[in-house]
Design a protein around this motif. Structure first.
Motif, short mmCIF file in Angstrom:
data_model
loop_
_atom_site.label_atom_id
_atom_site.label_comp_id
_atom_site.label_asym_id
_atom_site.label_seq_id
_atom_site.Cartn_x
_atom_site.Cartn_y
_atom_site.Cartn_z
N SER A 28 3.00 -1.85 -8.58
CA SER A 28 4.01 -0.81 -8.40
C SER A 28 5.08 -0.92 -9.48
N ARG B 260 1.08 -4.98 -4.90
CA ARG B 260 1.06 -4.83 -3.44
C ARG B 260 -0.38 -4.63 -2.95
N ILE C 40 -2.97 -2.89 -0.68
CA ILE C 40 -3.11 -1.58 -0.07
C ILE C 40 -4.48 -1.48 0.60
N VAL D 3 0.20 7.27 6.81
CA VAL D 3 0.68 6.07 6.12
C VAL D 3 1.03 5.03 7.18
N VAL E 248 -3.79 5.37 4.71
CA VAL E 248 -3.43 4.35 3.73
C VAL E 248 -2.43 3.39 4.36
N ILE F 271 -0.01 -0.30 4.00
CA ILE F 271 0.68 -1.22 3.09
C ILE F 271 0.84 -2.55 3.81
N ILE G 38 6.80 4.50 -1.76
CA ILE G 38 5.98 5.31 -0.86
C ILE G 38 5.98 6.77 -1.30
N GLU H 62 5.05 6.95 -5.61
CA GLU H 62 3.86 6.30 -6.16
C GLU H 62 2.66 6.39 -5.22
N LEU H 63 2.83 5.87 -4.01
CA LEU H 63 1.68 5.75 -3.11
C LEU H 63 1.11 7.11 -2.70
#
Length: 381
Positions: free
Chosen positions: A29, A36, A38, A56, A86, A88, A118, A121-122
Motif C-alpha cells: 500500500s 498488507r 488481503i 469489505v 475482500v 483485510i 480502503i 486503493e483497495l
C-alpha cells in the motif's frame, strides 16, 4: 514504481482466481507505506457479463470465512445476489489501523491512512478488475466496527450497508452516528448487534446508540438491531452476520408465505404494483435487472385471484411473456384475463397460442385443452 508493483501483484491474484475461488495475497500500500495481507473471494462462476455487490471485511483474519460462508449459502438459495468479498487481515495492526483522536473521536494518524487505503486503493483495485455493482457493504467487529462508521461521514458514503458487530465506540460516536444516520440522503442499511454476555461497556454504549436511533426518522435508513441471548463479544459475529445479510437482502429474496399473507394480501392497490416495485428496487439498489422469479409471479397470481384483481392478471401476463417467452405462461394468463373479461372468442384463440408452447408450472397442455373445451361447450361451438 510502487503503484505498478501494486497493480502487478493484484493482476497475478486475478489470474490465480481462474483456478481458485478464495485466495490470500500480500499487496504493498502506498498510503500505508507497508505490505498488507488481503483475502479475496470471487464466485466460482464469475462472469464478465454480470455485476456483483462488494463486501469489505475488516478483521478478515477471523471474520472473512464466516462472511464468505454465509454469503455463498444465501446466494445458493437465491436469498441474496452473488458477491465479491475482500478482506483485510489486521491481526497485529487493528488498533493502529483504527486509531482515533481521543478528543474528536475521528480517525487520526494511521487511522486516516487506513481510511484512505480502503477508499483510494483497495476498492478501486477490485473495481478495476471486476464488475462491481453500486451496492457495497462493510463488516467490522469491536474497534473495526467503530471504524467502519467513519465512512458514513463522507458527503457521499462509499458503503450502502454496515454490519456492526459489538462496536467499541470512540468518544461520542454512540451519539454522533445516530444523528448522521438521521440526516443521510442516500439509502443506507445499518445492522447493529450485541449480546447479553457482551463486554459491559460495549453493551451500555450500544444501548445508548439504539435508544437514540429509535428517536430519529429517516425514510432512507433501514436500521436493524439484535441483542442475542447466550452469546458473548466474539460469538456475536457468528450470530449477527447471517441475520444482517438476511435483513439487508430481504427485497432480493423470493416472496415467502408470511410475506404473501401479511403484505401482499394487505396491499392497498393493484397487487401487480407490489411485484414491479420489488424488482425496481432490486435494480436500483444493486444496479442489475433480476429475472422475475416464477415463485414471485405465482404469489401475485394467487393474490390477484383472491382479491379479484383482473387487471393485475393482465399485467402479469405481459411480464410472463417477457421473462419466460417460450412457455405457455404469458398467453395462458392473458387467455384467463380475456375469459373473465367476457371475451370468449379472444380467450379461445389465446389458449390455442398457449397450447403450442412449452409447459411450465401449473400451465399445462391438458389444462389449456380443458379450458378450450369448456369455452366451446359453453357457447355451443
Amino acid at each position: 514504481m510502487k503503484k505498478n508493483a501494486l497493480l502487478s501483484i493484484f493482476l497475478l491474484l486475478c489470474t490465480y482466481l481462474s483456478v481458485a475461488q478464495v485466495t490470500t495475497t500480500t499487496i504493498e500500500s502506498i498510503k500505508l507505506a507497508e505490505k498488507r495481507n488481503i483475502r479475496l473471494y470471487v464466485p466460482e462462476d464469475y462472469s464478465a457479463e454480470k455485476i456483483y455487490p462488494l463486501v469489505v471485511v475488516l478483521d478478515a483474519d477471523y471474520l472473512f470465512d464466516i462472511t464468505v460462508g454465509n454469503a455463498k449459502f444465501y446466494a445458493h438459495k437465491d436469498k441474496m445476489p452473488q458477491c465479491i468479498i475482500v478482506g483485510i487481515d489486521q491481526t497485529d495492526s487493528r488498533y493502529e489501523d483504527c486509531y482515533f483522536n481521543p478528543d474528536s473521536g475521528f480517525p487520526d494518524k494511521k487511522g486516516n491512512k487506513f481510511f484512505e487505503f480502503i477508499t483510494m486503493e483497495l476498492i478501486p483495485m477490485v473495481d478495476k478488475n471486476y464488475n462491481l455493482a453500486n451496492f457495497k457493504a462493510i463488516v467490522g467487529h469491536g474497534v473495526t466496527a467503530n471504524f467502519s462508521n467513519y465512512f458514513l461521514f463522507k458527503k457521499a458514503p462509499v458503503f450502502n450497508a454496515y454490519i456492526e458487530l459489538s462496536p467499541s465506540f470512540a468518544p461520542l460516536m454512540e451519539s454522533k452516528v445516530p444523528k448522521r444516520l438521521s440526516e443521510i440522503q442516500q439509502m443506507v442499511f445499518y445492522y447493529l448487534a450485541t449480546a447479553n454476555e457482551d463486554n459491559f461497556e460495549n453493551q451500555q454504549r450500544i444501548q445508548v446508540f439504539h435508544n437514540q436511533s429509535k428517536g430519529y426518522n429517516n425514510d432512507q435508513l433501514h436500521y436493524y438491531y439484535s441483542n442475542f441471548e447466550n452469546a458473548d463479544h466474539y460469538s456475536v459475529a457468528s450470530f449477527g452476520i447471517p441475520v444482517a445479510l438476511d435483513q439487508f437482502f430481504k427485497v432480493y429474496k423470493p416472496i415467502s408465505v408470511k410475506e404473501y399473507k401479511e403484505e401482499i394480501l394487505a396491499y392497498n392497490g393493484p397487487v401487480i404494483e407490489y411485484l414491479t416495485d420489488k424488482y425496481t428496487t432490486i435494480e436500483t439498489l444493486f444496479g442489475f435487472k433480476k429475472q422475475v422469479s416464477l415463485n414471485d409471479m405465482m404469489a401475485i397470481y394467487a393474490a390477484s385471484k383472491k382479491k379479484e384483481d383482473l387487471e393485475s392478471i393482465h399485467e402479469l401476463s405481459k411480464i410472463a411473456k417477457a421473462e419466460y417467452p417460450n412457455t405457455m405462461l404469458g398467453f395462458f394468463w392473458e387467455a384467463e384475463y380475456l375469459e373473465q373479461l367476457g371475451e370468449p372468442k379472444k380467450a379461445l384463440r389465446t389458449y390455442e397460442k398457449a397450447f403450442g408452447m412449452s409447459e411450465i408450472d401449473f400451465a399445462t397442455k391438458d389444462l389449456a385443452l380443458e379450458r378450450m373445451e369448456a369455452l366451446k361447450a359453453d357457447f355451443g361451438w
